[in-house]
Design a protein around this motif. Structure first.
Motif, PDB file in Angstrom:
ATOM      1  N   LEU A  88     -10.928 -33.458   9.142  1.00 17.45           N
ATOM      2  CA  LEU A  88     -10.157 -34.003   8.024  1.00 17.45           C
ATOM      3  C   LEU A  88      -8.659 -33.787   8.200  1.00 17.45           C
ATOM      4  CD1 LEU A  88     -12.487 -32.765   5.132  1.00 17.45           C
ATOM      5  CD2 LEU A  88     -12.442 -35.021   6.207  1.00 17.45           C
ATOM      6  N   MET A  89      -8.304 -32.814   9.057  1.00 15.68           N
ATOM      7  CA  MET A  89      -6.884 -32.560   9.342  1.00 15.68           C
ATOM      8  C   MET A  89      -6.376 -33.392  10.514  1.00 15.68           C
ATOM      9  SD  MET A  89      -6.372 -28.440   8.829  1.00 15.68           S
ATOM     10  CE  MET A  89      -7.771 -27.937   9.823  1.00 15.68           C
ATOM     11  N   LEU A  90      -7.267 -33.700  11.443  1.00 16.66           N
ATOM     12  CA  LEU A  90      -6.873 -34.432  12.642  1.00 16.66           C
ATOM     13  C   LEU A  90      -6.847 -35.932  12.369  1.00 16.66           C
ATOM     14  CD1 LEU A  90      -9.055 -32.548  15.292  1.00 16.66           C
ATOM     15  CD2 LEU A  90      -6.663 -32.134  14.717  1.00 16.66           C
ATOM     16  N   GLY A  91      -6.045 -36.639  13.098  1.00 14.58           N
ATOM     17  CA  GLY A  91      -6.001 -38.089  12.954  1.00 14.58           C
ATOM     18  C   GLY A  91      -5.187 -38.529  11.756  1.00 14.58           C
ATOM     19  N   GLU A  92      -4.946 -39.805  11.709  1.00 12.41           N
ATOM     20  CA  GLU A  92      -4.113 -40.369  10.634  1.00 12.41           C
ATOM     21  C   GLU A  92      -4.860 -40.465   9.319  1.00 12.41           C
ATOM     22  OE1 GLU A  92      -1.513 -44.439   9.759  1.00 12.41           O
ATOM     23  OE2 GLU A  92      -2.417 -44.091  11.730  1.00 12.41           O
ATOM     24  N   HIS A  93      -6.170 -40.690   9.373  1.00 17.10           N
ATOM     25  CA  HIS A  93      -6.985 -40.841   8.159  1.00 17.10           C
ATOM     26  C   HIS A  93      -8.098 -39.800   8.164  1.00 17.10           C
ATOM     27  CE1 HIS A  93      -5.009 -44.621   7.203  1.00 17.10           C
ATOM     28  NE2 HIS A  93      -5.248 -45.054   8.432  1.00 17.10           N
ATOM     29  N   PRO A  94      -8.175 -38.949   7.149  1.00 21.84           N
ATOM     30  CA  PRO A  94      -7.290 -38.916   5.987  1.00 21.84           C
ATOM     31  C   PRO A  94      -6.022 -38.096   6.195  1.00 21.84           C
ATOM     32  CG  PRO A  94      -9.080 -37.375   5.675  1.00 21.84           C
ATOM     33  CD  PRO A  94      -9.323 -38.029   7.000  1.00 21.84           C
ATOM     34  N   GLY A  95      -5.928 -37.335   7.301  1.00 27.55           N
ATOM     35  CA  GLY A  95      -4.709 -36.565   7.579  1.00 27.55           C
ATOM     36  C   GLY A  95      -4.370 -35.563   6.495  1.00 27.55           C
ATOM     37  N   MET A  96      -5.335 -34.778   6.087  1.00 25.38           N
ATOM     38  CA  MET A  96      -5.137 -33.819   4.991  1.00 25.38           C
ATOM     39  C   MET A  96      -4.376 -32.588   5.449  1.00 25.38           C
ATOM     40  SD  MET A  96      -8.842 -33.811   3.087  1.00 25.38           S
ATOM     41  CE  MET A  96      -9.508 -35.273   2.286  1.00 25.38           C
ATOM     42  N   SER A  97      -3.763 -31.917   4.490  1.00 22.58           N
ATOM     43  CA  SER A  97      -3.167 -30.608   4.749  1.00 22.58           C
ATOM     44  C   SER A  97      -4.298 -29.601   4.932  1.00 22.58           C
ATOM     45  CB  SER A  97      -2.294 -30.190   3.574  1.00 22.58           C
ATOM     46  OG  SER A  97      -3.092 -29.947   2.418  1.00 22.58           O
ATOM     47  N   PRO A  98      -4.031 -28.442   5.558  1.00 20.51           N
ATOM     48  CA  PRO A  98      -5.099 -27.442   5.733  1.00 20.51           C
ATOM     49  C   PRO A  98      -5.780 -27.056   4.425  1.00 20.51           C
ATOM     50  CG  PRO A  98      -3.224 -26.881   7.109  1.00 20.51           C
ATOM     51  CD  PRO A  98      -2.794 -28.051   6.268  1.00 20.51           C
ATOM     52  N   THR A  99      -4.996 -26.889   3.366  1.00 26.02           N
ATOM     53  CA  THR A  99      -5.586 -26.512   2.076  1.00 26.02           C
ATOM     54  C   THR A  99      -6.519 -27.593   1.555  1.00 26.02           C
ATOM     55  OG1 THR A  99      -3.693 -25.128   1.465  1.00 26.02           O
ATOM     56  CG2 THR A  99      -5.078 -25.929  -0.328  1.00 26.02           C
ATOM     57  N   ASP A 100      -6.044 -28.834   1.566  1.00 28.08           N
ATOM     58  CA  ASP A 100      -6.871 -29.938   1.077  1.00 28.08           C
ATOM     59  C   ASP A 100      -8.115 -30.122   1.938  1.00 28.08           C
ATOM     60  OD1 ASP A 100      -5.147 -30.411  -0.963  1.00 28.08           O
ATOM     61  OD2 ASP A 100      -4.283 -32.257  -0.159  1.00 28.08           O
ATOM     62  N   ALA A 101      -7.979 -29.977   3.245  1.00 24.62           N
ATOM     63  CA  ALA A 101      -9.110 -30.168   4.149  1.00 24.62           C
ATOM     64  C   ALA A 101     -10.176 -29.099   3.937  1.00 24.62           C
ATOM     65  CB  ALA A 101      -8.629 -30.154   5.599  1.00 24.62           C
ATOM     66  N   VAL A 102      -9.765 -27.844   3.791  1.00 23.35           N
ATOM     67  CA  VAL A 102     -10.722 -26.761   3.548  1.00 23.35           C
ATOM     68  C   VAL A 102     -11.391 -26.956   2.184  1.00 23.35           C
ATOM     69  CG1 VAL A 102     -10.970 -24.276   3.161  1.00 23.35           C
ATOM     70  CG2 VAL A 102      -9.571 -25.106   5.054  1.00 23.35           C
ATOM     71  N   PHE A 103     -10.608 -27.358   1.190  1.00 23.14           N
ATOM     72  CA  PHE A 103     -11.165 -27.605  -0.145  1.00 23.14           C
ATOM     73  C   PHE A 103     -12.246 -28.684  -0.075  1.00 23.14           C
ATOM     74  CE2 PHE A 103     -11.459 -29.727  -4.211  1.00 23.14           C
ATOM     75  CZ  PHE A 103     -11.384 -28.704  -5.139  1.00 23.14           C
ATOM     76  N   GLU A 104     -11.932 -29.806   0.595  1.00 16.45           N
ATOM     77  CA  GLU A 104     -12.884 -30.910   0.697  1.00 16.45           C
ATOM     78  C   GLU A 104     -14.130 -30.495   1.485  1.00 16.45           C
ATOM     79  OE1 GLU A 104     -13.362 -35.143  -0.314  1.00 16.45           O
ATOM     80  OE2 GLU A 104     -11.885 -33.616  -0.880  1.00 16.45           O
ATOM     81  N   SER A 105     -13.922 -29.725   2.546  1.00 15.44           N
ATOM     82  CA  SER A 105     -15.037 -29.292   3.381  1.00 15.44           C
ATOM     83  C   SER A 105     -15.960 -28.332   2.627  1.00 15.44           C
ATOM     84  CB  SER A 105     -14.507 -28.615   4.649  1.00 15.44           C
ATOM     85  OG  SER A 105     -15.552 -28.082   5.423  1.00 15.44           O
ATOM     86  N   ILE A 106     -15.381 -27.326   1.974  1.00 12.93           N
ATOM     87  CA  ILE A 106     -16.192 -26.367   1.217  1.00 12.93           C
ATOM     88  C   ILE A 106     -16.868 -27.056   0.036  1.00 12.93           C
ATOM     89  CG2 ILE A 106     -16.069 -24.337  -0.284  1.00 12.93           C
ATOM     90  CD1 ILE A 106     -14.079 -23.128   1.644  1.00 12.93           C
ATOM     91  N   SER A 107     -16.175 -27.999  -0.586  1.00 12.04           N
ATOM     92  CA  SER A 107     -16.759 -28.748  -1.685  1.00 12.04           C
ATOM     93  C   SER A 107     -17.979 -29.527  -1.215  1.00 12.04           C
ATOM     94  CB  SER A 107     -15.723 -29.716  -2.277  1.00 12.04           C
ATOM     95  OG  SER A 107     -16.292 -30.517  -3.290  1.00 12.04           O
ATOM     96  N   GLY A 108     -17.897 -30.094  -0.011  1.00  9.78           N
ATOM     97  CA  GLY A 108     -19.032 -30.813   0.538  1.00  9.78           C
ATOM     98  C   GLY A 108     -20.183 -29.891   0.884  1.00  9.78           C
ATOM     99  N   LEU A 109     -19.897 -28.821   1.614  1.00 15.81           N
ATOM    100  CA  LEU A 109     -20.947 -27.908   2.069  1.00 15.81           C
ATOM    101  C   LEU A 109     -21.636 -27.190   0.918  1.00 15.81           C
ATOM    102  CD1 LEU A 109     -19.263 -26.379   5.230  1.00 15.81           C
ATOM    103  CD2 LEU A 109     -21.349 -27.732   5.195  1.00 15.81           C
ATOM    104  N   THR A 110     -20.896 -26.890  -0.140  1.00 14.88           N
ATOM    105  CA  THR A 110     -21.500 -26.221  -1.291  1.00 14.88           C
ATOM    106  C   THR A 110     -22.121 -27.214  -2.260  1.00 14.88           C
ATOM    107  OG1 THR A 110     -19.369 -26.220  -2.447  1.00 14.88           O
ATOM    108  CG2 THR A 110     -19.916 -24.258  -1.167  1.00 14.88           C
ATOM    109  N   THR A 111     -22.075 -28.501  -1.911  1.00 10.77           N
ATOM    110  CA  THR A 111     -22.587 -29.607  -2.736  1.00 10.77           C
ATOM    111  C   THR A 111     -21.916 -29.652  -4.106  1.00 10.77           C
ATOM    112  OG1 THR A 111     -24.480 -28.463  -3.764  1.00 10.77           O
ATOM    113  CG2 THR A 111     -24.824 -29.406  -1.562  1.00 10.77           C
ATOM    114  N   THR A 112     -20.652 -29.249  -4.150  1.00  8.07           N
ATOM    115  CA  THR A 112     -19.910 -29.295  -5.410  1.00  8.07           C
ATOM    116  C   THR A 112     -19.506 -30.723  -5.737  1.00  8.07           C
ATOM    117  OG1 THR A 112     -19.093 -27.058  -5.036  1.00  8.07           O
ATOM    118  CG2 THR A 112     -17.927 -28.394  -6.661  1.00  8.07           C
ATOM    119  N   GLY A 113     -18.922 -31.421  -4.771  1.00  3.88           N
ATOM    120  CA  GLY A 113     -18.542 -32.812  -5.011  1.00  3.88           C
ATOM    121  C   GLY A 113     -17.170 -32.980  -5.617  1.00  3.88           C
TER     122      GLY A 113
END
Length: 483
Positions: A88-113
């Motif tokens: 999520l941090m690599l590439g142009e899309h979505p090109g997230m910041s480290p904080t946003d990328a970790v948030f999105e990743s943990i949200s996915g893995l914990t099935t938070t959504g």
């Protein structure tokens, strides 16, 4: 504590997980969206990191202890959340910041959504698929799959299962061997996913959307490939299919296994937790339905019923799908739905929340205490399915609830300290700690506008909820680290 063994297992699990990043890379090639490089790079980084952890300690094969299991489970979720953020941090899309990328990743893995993405429709197909895949592996897959694979690698898995399995009674096994238990749960999970995907496809979803939404429905995750979530399709048939599979995914998977093995549907009817779970959903649905009629939110009777049923099942099972923005409804209705997420789904399911069985036991304990006021000398036993529940279990349930409330209050005050208003702070902690996703106020649609500090607090809340409080908090006690 065996640090070398823990490092060896973590390395093996990272190497196994790295292979899952090849799937969205193939999706990128299939749809020619240019995302293959970021996923291949993430695959190499994760694989090499796992290899570096595993190589120095590959011959360490001591027996795992219970404390080792807790450390591995917590490390795996946190480390995997960080490595899952790399694409999520690599590439142009979505090109997230480290904080946003970790948030999105943990949200996915914990099935938070919970998502930081404002425009989901604009994401490449490969990224959309990856987000759904994160939820599918997080829902039931990662730890159960690890428990099934570890014995083949020469490592026992019972400690991992006890540390991760949800619910107040953790030592009950479906089959005599833990490997067979993990496989049984995995087969049920995959079967439900396939059935859900086929049902979506037959009712009009594209093959891509059907697969993607089957992942997040059975995982009770709530990520979608569209901004409008399930509401994008405006189809009553698709909504009812979603309701059915959210309900099924919210049931204890052990109960699914027993019903399948016995070939008897009355296995479901005699389960007290399931009856309580359905009763709560019906009561909240009725309340929301009456509220929608009184407030004239929708002009037609059946439309009100449809929205009340869908939103209640979605929020109360902690899935988080939407067919309307419930945060704009009357405050009482929006709050009632959010409160439903505190109860959550059944123990042994992919859902979040306190779990229906714990709330049911607390309710029965409350009734017992009131009876004791009238009959102080009577001997009263709490029963489930005509079997006495040990007082040790009741004590554990109340202990869990007490720590849950304290943790919630601390996280809520921390969110207020970041500058958020009361409604946003309360609902964000509730949505993340219960692994729900959508909240109220500023986080009704997405979490992209809150501060980085608030996002890190919510990451901790998501992990706390997914690991059911004790598994994570026990690592912060001095007693845990004493020899």
């Amino acid at each position: 504590m065996h640090p070398a063994v823990i490092l060896r297992i973590l390395g093996m699990l990272l190497m196994v997980y790295s292979s899952t990043m090849l799937i969205p890379a193939m999706v990128a090639l299939l749809y020619n969206d240019g995302g293959e490089k970021q996923f291949l790079s993430a695959f190499i980084i994760t694989l090499v990191s796992g290899l570096l952890c595993w190589l120095p300690v590959q011959n360490q094969k001591q027996e795992l202890r219970v404390r080792d299991g807790f450390v591995i489970v917590v490390l795996f979720w946190t480390v995997l959340g960080c490595f899952g953020a790399i694409p999520l941090m690599l590439g142009e899309h979505p090109g997230m910041s480290p904080t946003d990328a970790v948030f999105e990743s943990i949200s996915g893995l914990t099935t938070t959504g919970a998502t930081v993405v404002a425009n989901i429709d604009a994401l490449p197909k490969s990224v959309l698929f990856y987000r759904q895949q994160l939820q599918w592996f997080g829902g039931m897959g990662i730890i159960v799959l690890a428990v099934a694979i570890l014995p083949m690698l020469g490592v026992g898995g019972m400690q991992l299962y006890r540390a991760e399995a949800p619910g107040p009674i953790k030592d009950n096994k479906l089959t005599p061997r833990i490997t067979e238990t993990a496989k049984a749960l995995w087969y049920i999970y995959v079967s439900l996913t396939i059935a859900c995907g086929l049902a979506y496809w037959l009712c009009g979803m594209s093959a891509f959307d059907a697969i993607a939404h089957s992942f997040s429905t059975v995982a009770i995750g709530g990520f979608s490939t569209h901004n409008a979530s399930i509401g994008y399709y405006d189809s009553a048939a698709l909504e009812m299919i979603t309701v059915v599979f959210m309900l099924l995914a919210g049931v204890n998977f052990g109960l699914h296994f027993l019903a399948w093995r016995r070939r008897r549907l009355d296995t479901y009817l005699t389960d007290p937790e399931l009856r309580f779970y359905i009763t709560v959903l019906l009561l909240i649905s009725a309340l929301v339905f009456i509220g929608l009629l009184i407030t004239s939110e929708f002009s037609q009777f059946w439309v009100s019923l449809r929205h009340a049923l869908f939103q209640t099942v979605s929020i109360a099972t902690t899935t988080g799908y939407g067919i309307a923005d419930f945060s704009t409804w009357h405050p009482m209705l929006a709050t009632a739905l959010l409160m439903g997420s505190f109860i959550g789904a059944c123990a042994g399911s992919t859902g979040g929340g306190i779990k229906a069985i714990r709330v049911f036991l607390m309710f029965k304990q409350g009734l017992r205490e009131m009876r004791r006021l009238i009959h102080p000398n009577a001997v009263m036993v709490i029963k489930l399915s005509n079997k006495a529940v040990p007082d040790r279990v009741i004590e554990a349930v109340w202990g869990f609830f007490g720590i849950y409330l304290i943790s919630f209050c601390v996280l809520f005050l921390s969110m207020l300290a970041t500058g958020l208003d009361f409604v946003t702070g309360f609902s964000a902690v509730a949505a993340c700690m219960n692994n729900l996703g959508p909240g109220l106020g500023e986080v009704a649609l997405h979490y992209g506008n809150i501060s980085d500090t608030a996002k890190w607090i919510l990451c901790f809340a998501m992990l706390l909820g997914r690991l059911e409080i004790f598994t994570l908090l026990v690592l912060f006690t001095p007693m845990f680290w004493r020899h």
